[in-house]
Design an enzyme around this catalytic site. Structure first.
Site, PDB file in Angstrom:
ATOM      1  N   CYS A  81      41.237  46.174  40.259  1.00 57.19           N
ATOM      2  CA  CYS A  81      41.122  45.830  41.686  1.00 57.19           C
ATOM      3  C   CYS A  81      42.069  46.693  42.519  1.00 57.19           C
ATOM      4  O   CYS A  81      41.908  47.901  42.569  1.00 57.19           O
ATOM      5  CB  CYS A  81      41.326  44.331  41.896  1.00 57.19           C
ATOM      6  SG  CYS A  81      40.699  43.773  43.501  1.00 57.19           S
ATOM      7  N   HIS A 130      37.075  42.322  38.570  1.00 58.42           N
ATOM      8  CA  HIS A 130      38.111  41.713  37.738  1.00 58.42           C
ATOM      9  C   HIS A 130      37.541  41.440  36.345  1.00 58.42           C
ATOM     10  O   HIS A 130      36.892  40.414  36.147  1.00 58.42           O
ATOM     11  CB  HIS A 130      38.584  40.396  38.368  1.00 58.42           C
ATOM     12  CG  HIS A 130      39.434  40.600  39.579  1.00 58.42           C
ATOM     13  ND1 HIS A 130      40.794  40.776  39.508  1.00 58.42           N
ATOM     14  CD2 HIS A 130      39.123  40.697  40.885  1.00 58.42           C
ATOM     15  CE1 HIS A 130      41.295  40.962  40.722  1.00 58.42           C
ATOM     16  NE2 HIS A 130      40.294  40.922  41.578  1.00 58.42           N
ATOM     17  N   GLU A 159      39.042  40.395  33.832  1.00 59.33           N
ATOM     18  CA  GLU A 159      39.649  39.162  33.292  1.00 59.33           C
ATOM     19  C   GLU A 159      38.986  37.911  33.839  1.00 59.33           C
ATOM     20  O   GLU A 159      39.256  36.814  33.378  1.00 59.33           O
ATOM     21  CB  GLU A 159      41.163  39.168  33.570  1.00 59.33           C
ATOM     22  CG  GLU A 159      41.586  38.828  34.988  1.00 59.33           C
ATOM     23  CD  GLU A 159      41.455  39.972  35.988  1.00 59.33           C
ATOM     24  OE1 GLU A 159      40.772  40.975  35.679  1.00 59.33           O
ATOM     25  OE2 GLU A 159      42.024  39.864  37.088  1.00 59.33           O
TER      26      GLU A 159
END
Lengths: 216, 252
Positions: free
Chosen positions: A90, A196, A198
């Site tokens: 990001c 993202h 994650e």
């Protein structure tokens, strides 16, 4: 020998999510990887791979990184001179650019030529931030980071600014939000994702697993 | 193309999941981390925890719930309820929340949202607005679970919060919450048209068509529901398939 991944802690929001997701990937791939959340330049200099997460504004993240004495130098040596694999997430990806235009003009790490500019979707009905799940358009399917990830796979985005590269050849994946914008970039041992990983469930964990095994 | 999001919301009290009907008649229905993992596996696009723990001393329990949830779920997690200070936000983010939702504290101190957005980034600041219809085309902001009128116009308030740096609006109709009669589409549409940021429709879902209406007629970027998922009336997969069949872009 253990493989160490440094997740740089420079006061940015959800870096623990990134660390937890990397740990999960390492465990499920049976890798002897130690994931270390750190603000220490020495730990970054000695790491086998480096992740720079980032949420918030470009200038704040840049300041946060610069505030860690010796960190930018350690990062530059590890990544540029020793060729350690690097993943920016990001705003962490956006910091790789030459310049950022969020709240004034700010210099980036200048690892990738281009600017980080405001997201202005061609369709005025589209909201900013670009928030939610969007499908990837993979433009470099041969890149090791995108192994097993295909056009149409969804990733989670939250951003109001985008990376506008000077040359298209470093773009690994794009995403359509009132026009195609950069979703992932890379050159040599450097890579970054606007989304993202994650937070992107299976697709994201796949990319992080690819990163842990990446030996550029 | 960006997809509409389906967000199950879990009301959490003292570390346990409960769900209210008009905020009374609470029923106990489980362990939040377990529920979260189920929703993660079921393909929920995001998760929302609303902490309704009343006693101040027990408020830290939610941090443990968030931390154990973040260990298991690799999807966006929003936590709201009782967020009063930047320290509350920081602790939730460190525990593993991706966004926090701010409600009463924003009304009490409007500058709080600007300060929080500057400190943590617009992307993690959700402003929750509880709106109640007070005239045919006028909606007022209420706080304290719908008990306290603020005198603020909900549409103007949403616009002001977006300008202050909110990244998203979580809009709940207090008239519809718990009724199963569907979202207040006029309220949703009015706020969606007033702000440049995404709006999550909330309050009143009783069936899958209500989710479709929230996006198509209300213009919401995301739809939040609790009871229809939580008590097994519908699965996330059914909801998303139903919305996709109605022509809404979904992540299936």
């Amino acid at each position: 020998m253990s493989h160490t991944v440094a997740v740089i802690d420079y006061g940015s929001g959800n870096l623990r999510s990134a660390a937890k997701a990397l740990k999960r990937c390492a465990d499920s791939l049976h890798l002897k990887t130690e994931v270390r959340v750190t603000a220490e330049p020495d730990a970054v200099a000695g790491a086998d791979a480096i992740v720079l997460p980032g949420v918030g504004a470009f200038a704040d993240c840049r300041r946060g990184l610069a505030a860690l004495d010796g960190m930018e130098q350690a990062l530059s040596e590890a990544v540029e001179q020793r060729g350690r694999p690097f993943l920016g997430i990001c705003v962490g990806m956006q910091l790789m650019a030459s310049r950022g235009h969020e709240h004034g003009l700010h210099e980036g790490l200048a690892w990738l030529d281009g600017d980080v500019v405001a997201l202005e979707p061609s369709d005025p009905a589209l909201k900013v931030p670009h928030m939610g799940w969007n499908d990837l358009v993979v433009t470099d399917s041969s890149h090791p980071l995108l192994e097993g990830i295909a056009t149409g796979d969804h990733a989670y985005f939250v951003h109001s600014y985008r990376f506008a590269p000077e040359a298209a050849d470093k773009v690994l994946a794009e995403v359509d939000y009132g026009g195609l914008i950069v979703a992932a970039v890379g050159r040599d041992n450097l890579a970054g994702t606007q989304f993202h990983p994650e937070k992107s469930q299976a697709t994201g964990l796949r990319l992080l697993g690819n990163f842990l095994r990446w030996r550029p | 193309m960006l997809k509409a999001r389906v967000i199950p919301c879990l009301d959490v009290k003292d570390g346990r999941v409960v769900k209210g009907v008009n905020f009374v008649d609470l029923r106990d229905a489980g362990d939040p981390t377990e529920q979260a993992a189920l929703y993660d596996a079921a393909g929920a696009d995001e998760l929302c925890f609303l902490d309704i723990t009343a006693s101040h001393e027990r408020r830290d329990i939610i941090l443990d719930v968030v931390a154990t949830t973040a260990e298991a779920c690799f999807m966006p997690l929003t936590v709201g309820g009782g967020v009063r200070t930047t320290d509350d936000i920081r602790r939730l983010l460190v525990a593993g929340a991706d966004k926090v939702s701010i409600n009463t504290a924003a009304v009490a101190e409007p500058d709080f949202v600007r300060v929080a957005a500057e400190k943590f980034g617009t992307q993690c600041i959700v402003v929750a607005i509880d709106g109640k219809r007070v005239a045919p085309e006028r909606f007022e902001v209420f706080t304290h679970g719908g008990r306290k009128a603020t005198g603020l116009d909900a549409v103007a308030w949403a616009r002001r919060m977006a300008e202050a740096g909110a990244g998203e609006i979580l809009l709940t109709s207090m008239d519809r919450d718990g009724t199963g009669d569907g979202y207040d589409l006029a309220l949703t549409r009015a706020v969606v048209d007033a702000v440049p940021i995404p709006v999550i429709a909330s309050g009143g879902v009783g069936g899958l068509d209500h989710l479709v209406e929230g996006v198509r007629e209300g213009g919401a970027s995301a739809v939040l529901a609790a009871s229809i998922f939580h008590y097994g009336q519908h699965s996330i997969a059914e909801a998303k398939a139903h919305m996709a069949a109605a022509g809404i872009p979904m992540r299936l």
